[in-house]
Design a protein around this motif. Structure first.
Motif, PDB file in Angstrom:
ATOM      1  N   SER A 105      38.317  54.083  40.953  1.00 30.16           N
ATOM      2  CA  SER A 105      38.956  53.198  40.075  1.00 30.16           C
ATOM      3  C   SER A 105      37.857  52.277  39.786  1.00 30.16           C
ATOM      4  O   SER A 105      38.144  51.271  38.952  1.00 30.16           O
ATOM      5  N   ILE A 126      41.783  36.029  39.105  1.00 31.38           N
ATOM      6  CA  ILE A 126      42.283  37.316  39.585  1.00 31.38           C
ATOM      7  C   ILE A 126      43.618  37.813  38.746  1.00 31.38           C
ATOM      8  O   ILE A 126      44.390  36.893  38.351  1.00 31.38           O
ATOM      9  N   THR A 127      43.778  38.907  38.435  1.00 24.97           N
ATOM     10  CA  THR A 127      44.805  39.678  37.799  1.00 24.97           C
ATOM     11  C   THR A 127      45.872  40.361  38.855  1.00 24.97           C
ATOM     12  O   THR A 127      45.196  41.246  39.560  1.00 24.97           O
ATOM     13  N   HIS A 160      41.412  43.192  39.278  1.00 26.58           N
ATOM     14  CA  HIS A 160      40.376  42.600  38.664  1.00 26.58           C
ATOM     15  C   HIS A 160      40.080  41.183  38.686  1.00 26.58           C
ATOM     16  O   HIS A 160      40.956  40.526  38.796  1.00 26.58           O
ATOM     17  N   CYS A 161      38.671  40.717  39.258  1.00 24.39           N
ATOM     18  CA  CYS A 161      38.454  39.468  39.499  1.00 24.39           C
ATOM     19  C   CYS A 161      37.250  38.871  38.749  1.00 24.39           C
ATOM     20  O   CYS A 161      36.332  39.747  38.357  1.00 24.39           O
ATOM     21  N   ARG A 162      37.198  37.812  38.488  1.00 26.63           N
ATOM     22  CA  ARG A 162      36.011  37.222  37.487  1.00 26.63           C
ATOM     23  C   ARG A 162      35.626  35.859  37.716  1.00 26.63           C
ATOM     24  O   ARG A 162      36.719  35.035  38.247  1.00 26.63           O
ATOM     25  N   GLU A 196      32.015  39.790  36.972  1.00 23.89           N
ATOM     26  CA  GLU A 196      33.515  40.524  37.289  1.00 23.89           C
ATOM     27  C   GLU A 196      33.336  41.624  38.407  1.00 23.89           C
ATOM     28  O   GLU A 196      32.146  42.286  38.358  1.00 23.89           O
ATOM     29  N   ARG A 235      47.935  36.456  35.718  1.00 21.45           N
ATOM     30  CA  ARG A 235      46.416  35.849  36.084  1.00 21.45           C
ATOM     31  C   ARG A 235      46.423  34.714  36.741  1.00 21.45           C
ATOM     32  O   ARG A 235      47.036  33.824  36.202  1.00 21.45           O
ATOM     33  N   ALA A 281      36.261  50.351  42.148  1.00 19.37           N
ATOM     34  CA  ALA A 281      36.233  49.101  43.292  1.00 19.37           C
ATOM     35  C   ALA A 281      35.035  49.037  44.005  1.00 19.37           C
ATOM     36  O   ALA A 281      34.311  50.011  44.402  1.00 19.37           O
ATOM     37  N   GLU A 306      39.856  46.353  46.001  1.00 22.73           N
ATOM     38  CA  GLU A 306      40.867  47.072  46.084  1.00 22.73           C
ATOM     39  C   GLU A 306      41.713  46.529  47.355  1.00 22.73           C
ATOM     40  O   GLU A 306      41.376  45.890  48.291  1.00 22.73           O
ATOM     41  N   LEU A 357      35.970  44.632  40.716  1.00 19.15           N
ATOM     42  CA  LEU A 357      37.190  45.155  41.066  1.00 19.15           C
ATOM     43  C   LEU A 357      37.244  45.129  42.559  1.00 19.15           C
ATOM     44  O   LEU A 357      36.432  45.671  43.259  1.00 19.15           O
TER      45      LEU A 357
END
Length: 281
Positions: A62, A122-123, A111-113, A100, A264, A64, A104, A102
């Motif tokens: 995925s 983060i989402t 998802h982190c940015r 950004e 988010r 990560a 796990e 990812l």
């Protein structure tokens, strides 16, 4: 535990974490070690212990960058923590040099940015109100829980990697959390316990929130609590915006409710200290 194990201590809105890197394959910590490290009397002191792990094969597929495990002060592993995820994400963003990544978690890839010099978005999610997912002991209306404890009534039950009960009150300052929240947290309806949030709606896009967290303590901030409180407020028609400012004792989180019941969260992170842990065994 190695004889000398480097650690970093961080916080998100005064929600404190001790972070260890286990990507070298170090032996996992046992419950006794986790409790000692999190203790403010004999350890570093923190509300949770976080470990950086190698991503699983599924996580790597995925995309990560790494994985994270989260342990409460009683040594019990939990599936999600919003403030912890932001702190861990910041470290991995700095390490990777990316904007950004990812990450796990037990429940999937997040998802982190970067959102600022010391801010991370983060989402999380999807949020669920399915009684089996939370889980609850039996089927009930999760938007209107059949639980009361003093001024706490007509709450909602939600799951975002961990279980929550959210109550809305007119005057947050009048609620004695230490007196009334434990009865909800330990109610038979919640076989795994629950984080108990109490929120006051200030206007159509602003909440105040306090959270009594598992295993039984008042926290200065709870990121997943802010997410589910915003979600429940919108479901109840108590707010009008999908962008909600949530004010906690430790500061403010910005929550945006997205499609597919995802959310988010944006907020600050900060460093406390770093050093080495020594084994007492």
């Amino acid at each position: 535990m190695p004889e000398q194990w480097p650690f970093i201590k961080m916080h998100g809105l005064e929600n404190y974490f001790v972070i260890l890197d286990r990507r070298d394959g170090s032996k996992p910590l046992d419950t006794e070690e986790i409790v000692r490290i999190c203790s403010t009397s004999v350890g570093v002191g923190g509300e949770q212990l976080l470990t950086i792990e190698r991503a699983s094969d599924e996580g790597l597929r995925s995309g990560a960058y790494a994985a994270m495990r989260i342990f409460n002060i009683d040594g019990r592993e939990v599936g999600a923590c919003g403030n912890a995820t932001r702190c861990m994400a910041y470290l991995l963003l700095e390490e990777s040099g990316r904007d950004e990544v990812l990450l796990e978690l037990a429940g999937g890839v997040v998802h982190c940015r970067r959102a600022g010099s010391m801010e991370v978005s983060i989402t999380l999610g999807p949020i669920s109100m399915d009684w089996r997912k939370i889980p609850l002991l039996r089927e009930v209306d999760t938007l209107h829980l059949p639980i009361e404890s003093g001024p706490l009534s007509d709450g909602a039950a939600l799951y975002i990697g961990n279980p929550h009960a959210i109550f809305f009150v007119n005057q947050l300052d009048s609620v004695d959390m230490g007196r009334y929240a434990p009865a909800v947290q330990n109610a038979d309806l919640f076989p795994e316990g629950a984080n108990v949030g109490v929120a006051q709606v200030l206007d159509g896009q602003t909440l105040r929130l306090v959270v009594w967290e598992r295993p039984g303590k008042l926290t200065r901030a709870c990121g997943t609590g802010a997410c589910v409180a915003s979600y429940a407020a919108l479901k109840r028609g108590l707010v009008t915006s999908k962008k909600i400012a949530v004010h906690l004792p430790g500061g403010k989180l910005d929550i945006e409710l997205l499609q597919g019941d995802t959310v988010r969260m944006t907020g600050p992170v900060a460093f406390c200290c770093h050093g080495f842990l020594s084994s007492c065994k």
